[in-house]
Design a protein around this motif. Structure first.
Motif, PDB file in Angstrom:
ATOM      1  N   ASP A   3      -1.339  -6.581   5.958  1.00 35.67           N
ATOM      2  CA  ASP A   3       0.019  -6.077   5.755  1.00 35.67           C
ATOM      3  C   ASP A   3       0.086  -5.229   4.487  1.00 35.67           C
ATOM      4  O   ASP A   3       0.787  -4.222   4.434  1.00 35.67           O
ATOM      5  CB  ASP A   3       0.998  -7.248   5.641  1.00 35.67           C
ATOM      6  CG  ASP A   3       1.238  -7.924   6.986  1.00 35.67           C
ATOM      7  OD1 ASP A   3       1.770  -9.058   6.989  1.00 35.67           O
ATOM      8  OD2 ASP A   3       0.895  -7.317   8.021  1.00 35.67           O
ATOM      9  N   LEU A   6      -1.276  -1.840   5.233  1.00 38.07           N
ATOM     10  CA  LEU A   6      -0.335  -1.093   6.082  1.00 38.07           C
ATOM     11  C   LEU A   6       0.838  -0.581   5.249  1.00 38.07           C
ATOM     12  O   LEU A   6       1.275   0.561   5.391  1.00 38.07           O
ATOM     13  CB  LEU A   6       0.171  -1.989   7.204  1.00 38.07           C
ATOM     14  CG  LEU A   6      -0.735  -2.108   8.428  1.00 38.07           C
ATOM     15  CD1 LEU A   6      -0.251  -3.205   9.336  1.00 38.07           C
ATOM     16  CD2 LEU A   6      -0.806  -0.775   9.177  1.00 38.07           C
ATOM     17  N   THR A   7       1.381  -1.458   4.412  1.00 39.55           N
ATOM     18  CA  THR A   7       2.503  -1.073   3.558  1.00 39.55           C
ATOM     19  C   THR A   7       2.116   0.104   2.673  1.00 39.55           C
ATOM     20  O   THR A   7       2.880   1.060   2.504  1.00 39.55           O
ATOM     21  CB  THR A   7       2.947  -2.263   2.685  1.00 39.55           C
ATOM     22  OG1 THR A   7       3.342  -3.338   3.522  1.00 39.55           O
ATOM     23  CG2 THR A   7       4.091  -1.874   1.763  1.00 39.55           C
ATOM     24  N   THR A  22      -6.165   6.642   6.277  1.00 40.02           N
ATOM     25  CA  THR A  22      -6.827   5.378   6.586  1.00 40.02           C
ATOM     26  C   THR A  22      -7.275   4.759   5.266  1.00 40.02           C
ATOM     27  O   THR A  22      -7.236   5.415   4.219  1.00 40.02           O
ATOM     28  CB  THR A  22      -8.063   5.598   7.474  1.00 40.02           C
ATOM     29  OG1 THR A  22      -9.098   6.188   6.676  1.00 40.02           O
ATOM     30  CG2 THR A  22      -7.750   6.478   8.671  1.00 40.02           C
TER      31      THR A  22
END
Lengths: 73, 157
Positions: A3, A6-7, A22
């Motif tokens: 997470d 992703l954040t 990425t």
């Protein structure tokens, strides 16, 4: 992908306008200059966590930035 | 990180004049052409002996940026006890800083942050930094927390 990563990627895309981000994306491929990189760090600190000054020199990829961030307990 | 990427990433290190100069001597002309002024009146000529003397006195700070071992940027500062503030402690006056254009893209701020950090490690209480009007880095400096405090004027005769 965590997470946290992703954040961070969402934040980077928002702040830089970069599309394909990425964990292995080099910071220099985000199309930002020194001022924009510093601004990015400030936003990361505001929204995610502190980036220790001594770590900045080693931030060369998105993954490096993710690893450098110190998230408050 | 792939090995190829590791080879491309910059490293930052404090160096001696003897470590710095052999590579730097090949960049100074380019640096001067990029940033320097009054080329027609004031010719570039690095006084190596003065730098060596300053280093021997402990008053020279050299930070380099290298990529795959090649010199790609540098920050030099002179350290002194400002005679206006004799009890204030050691201060640093920036001599030069420059990053090879091919290696910019965000590395300039890393060089400056690392310069501050390594100078603070040496006990510096205040730093002086400047930029050319035609290469104005004010926005970056102020974003780093620097305060614009002086206007500097020059005249070449």
């Amino acid at each position: 992908m965590s997470d946290h990563m992703l954040t961070l990627i969402v934040l980077i895309k928002r702040e830089t306008g970069a599309r394909d981000v990425t964990p292995d994306t080099p910071i220099e491929d985000l199309g930002i200059d020194s001022l924009e990189f510093l601004s990015l760090l400030h936003v990361v600190e505001d929204e995610i966590g502190a980036v220790p000054e001594e770590q900045v020199k080693s931030i060369n990829t998105v993954r490096d930035l993710a690893n450098a961030v110190v998230i408050a307990a | 990180m792939p090995l190829s990427l590791q080879l491309e990433t910059p490293t930052f290190q404090v160096e001696t004049w003897a470590q710095y100069w052999p590579d730097a001597q090949h960049l100074w002309e380019r640096h001067w052409r990029d940033v320097g002024l009054d080329h027609d009146k004031i010719k570039l000529g690095i006084d190596r002996q003065t730098y060596e003397r300053l280093e021997a006195l402990g008053t020279l700070h050299i930070l380099t940026m290298r990529v795959a071992g090649n010199l790609a940027g540098y920050f030099l500062a002179f350290l002194w006890n400002n005679p206006h503030y004799k009890d204030a402690g050691l201060m640093a006056q920036t001599d030069v800083y420059w990053v090879v254009p091919e290696y910019r893209k965000g590395n300039g701020v890393k060089l400056l942050i690392e310069a501050e950090r390594t100078l603070r490690e040496r006990g510096i209480k205040k730093m002086y930094l400047s930029c050319k009007v035609h290469k104005d880095h004010s926005a970056l400096f102020e974003a780093m927390g620097w305060k614009k405090t002086d206007y500097v004027f020059t005249k070449a005769f």
